[in-house]
Design an enzyme around this catalytic site. Structure first.
Site, mmCIF file in Angstrom:
data_model
loop_
_atom_site.group_PDB
_atom_site.id
_atom_site.type_symbol
_atom_site.label_atom_id
_atom_site.label_comp_id
_atom_site.label_asym_id
_atom_site.label_seq_id
_atom_site.Cartn_x
_atom_site.Cartn_y
_atom_site.Cartn_z
ATOM 1 N N CYS A 1 0.783 -1.257 0.017
ATOM 2 C CA CYS A 1 -0.013 0.111 -0.030
ATOM 3 C C CYS A 1 0.952 1.213 -0.001
ATOM 4 O O CYS A 1 0.727 2.309 -0.814
ATOM 5 C CB CYS A 1 -1.019 -0.021 1.193
ATOM 6 S SG CYS A 1 -0.221 -0.208 2.811
ATOM 7 N N TYR A 2 1.705 1.226 0.703
ATOM 8 C CA TYR A 2 2.728 2.433 0.721
ATOM 9 C C TYR A 2 3.508 2.595 -0.442
ATOM 10 O O TYR A 2 3.534 3.854 -0.982
ATOM 11 C CB TYR A 2 3.855 2.378 1.862
ATOM 12 C CG TYR A 2 3.088 2.807 3.359
ATOM 13 C CD1 TYR A 2 2.586 3.897 3.776
ATOM 14 C CD2 TYR A 2 3.666 1.834 4.407
ATOM 15 C CE1 TYR A 2 2.020 4.168 4.843
ATOM 16 C CE2 TYR A 2 3.144 2.333 5.698
ATOM 17 C CZ TYR A 2 2.366 3.302 6.264
ATOM 18 O OH TYR A 2 1.855 3.579 7.209
#
Length: 368
Positions: A215-216
């Protein structure tokens, strides 16, 4: 030297995406209008938010074979597994025929996630009892380490999207350094395609195994890779201040994720040692054709889901805020479960199987 700040944000409810750039010239952009706002200092800030998870390139359709694709979901009892079930309920071609969850084997999905009780789904079984003869493609939502052992034993005809970290890093020595164990299937690692869809769409099309990005890394690479490729920013002094909701840590019980530990506060974690750092640097270095090292600090926010990555960069000589604006208006940003995990996994499998990549992803946003 001119500097720029980018901030990408998305929360669970979902909104029309927005893009704000603040500098000596400042803008607010959305899909229907553009307006100028008051002048600011020499920094520029990009603010992107919303549940729309696809670039404008994907909003297209084509004639396809409308047979149902039989889907296996490994690790169905976690948050990403449940999110895939929710998304597939809206998919006209994909149907779930197999679900595994070792600790929940024998249970229905509705008993584990009551909000999915109305869905007609197979009973969950353990991985060792899974029958893949009735499966065409697999979403693998298992923890890293376990995933590679399972995937190496799966039939070769399966298309696979892996949501763990096991196939994201090309350098298996780097994987061992950051994940604390050797990679057991280096040959399969060489076959895997990194599934940052908007950047590597053509590679994903022909892949058998796609490593779904974290996600990051998704929230950080989507804005930075286009700017690096266009030579609009310098490769040095990239500073990333990122924040995520608690669901990004998974469903397992952890002391650090207890309500009394995270409520009414915010804290940084994994400083200098977060496992997404090498994944981010790998993608940015590929775009630059030279090694890029970033300063990356993740923070845990007291919310269920959502993600914001604020990124500070130096603009290249002669580059204006309008140059950045025109390059970045093509892209959307993410949350930690949809575009940051399950939604991007579905987007990738759509591409791998020849369907329009937004199929099953055009949900209306919730508000309030």
């Amino acid at each position: 030297m001119s500097t720029a700040t980018f901030s990408s944000i998305c929360f669970n409810q979902g909104y029309l995406w927005k893009l704000c750039l603040f500098s000596t010239k400042s803008f607010l952009f959305d899909e229907v209008k553009t307006s100028k706002v008051k002048n600011r200092n020499e920094r520029v800030k990009l603010y992107v938010g919303g549940a729309s998870v696809l670039s404008t390139k994907c909003m297209q359709s084509s004639a396809t074979n409308e047979r149902e694709v039989r889907i296996g979901l490994l690790g169905a009892s976690g948050y990403t597994g449940a999110e895939i079930v929710r998304l597939l309920a809206n998919h006209p071609y994909f149907g779930i025929t197999l679900m595994t969850a070792d600790r929940k084997a024998g249970q229905s999905m509705g008993s584990v996630f009551p909000h999915l009780v109305t869905h007609d789904l197979p009973t969950m079984v353990s991985v060792k009892d899974a029958d893949f003869s009735n499966v065409d493609a697999v979403f693998c939502c298992l923890p890293h380490g376990i995933t590679q052992e399972i995937i190496k034993g799966l039939p070769r005809h399966l298309k696979m999207v892996d949501l763990s970290a096991d196939f994201r890093l090309r350098d298996i020595a780097e994987y061992e350094e950051w994940y604390g164990q050797p990679h057991s299937v280096p040959d399969l690692q060489k076959e895997a395609v990194y599934g940052l869809t908007e950047i590597l769409r053509e590679e994903v099309k022909s892949a058998r195994l796609v490593a779904n990005p974290g996600c990051y890394p998704t929230s950080i690479q989507l804005p930075l890779v286009p700017l690096i490729k266009a030579k609009l920013i310098e490769h040095r002094n990239i500073i990333i201040d990122a924040k995520s909701g608690v669901s990004g840590a998974g469903r397992g019980a952890k002391e650090a994720n207890l309500y009394s530990e995270i409520a009414e506060g915010i804290y940084s974690y994994g400083v200098t040692r977060h496992r997404h750092a090498p994944e981010i640097e790998q993608g940015l270095s590929d775009a630059a054709h030279s090694k890029i090292i970033v300063s990356f600090t993740p923070h845990l926010m007291p919310m269920i889901r959502g993600m914001q990555s604020t990124i500070y960069v130096e603009m290249s000589q002669g580059v204006t805020i309008e140059d950045l604006y025109q390059q970045l208006r093509k892209y959307f940003e993410i949350d930690n479960l949809v575009k940051g995990a399950s939604g991007q996994a579905l987007q990738n499998l759509n591409i791998m199987l020849g369907y329009p990549e937004n199929t099953g992803l055009l949900y209306q946003p919730l508000f309030p």
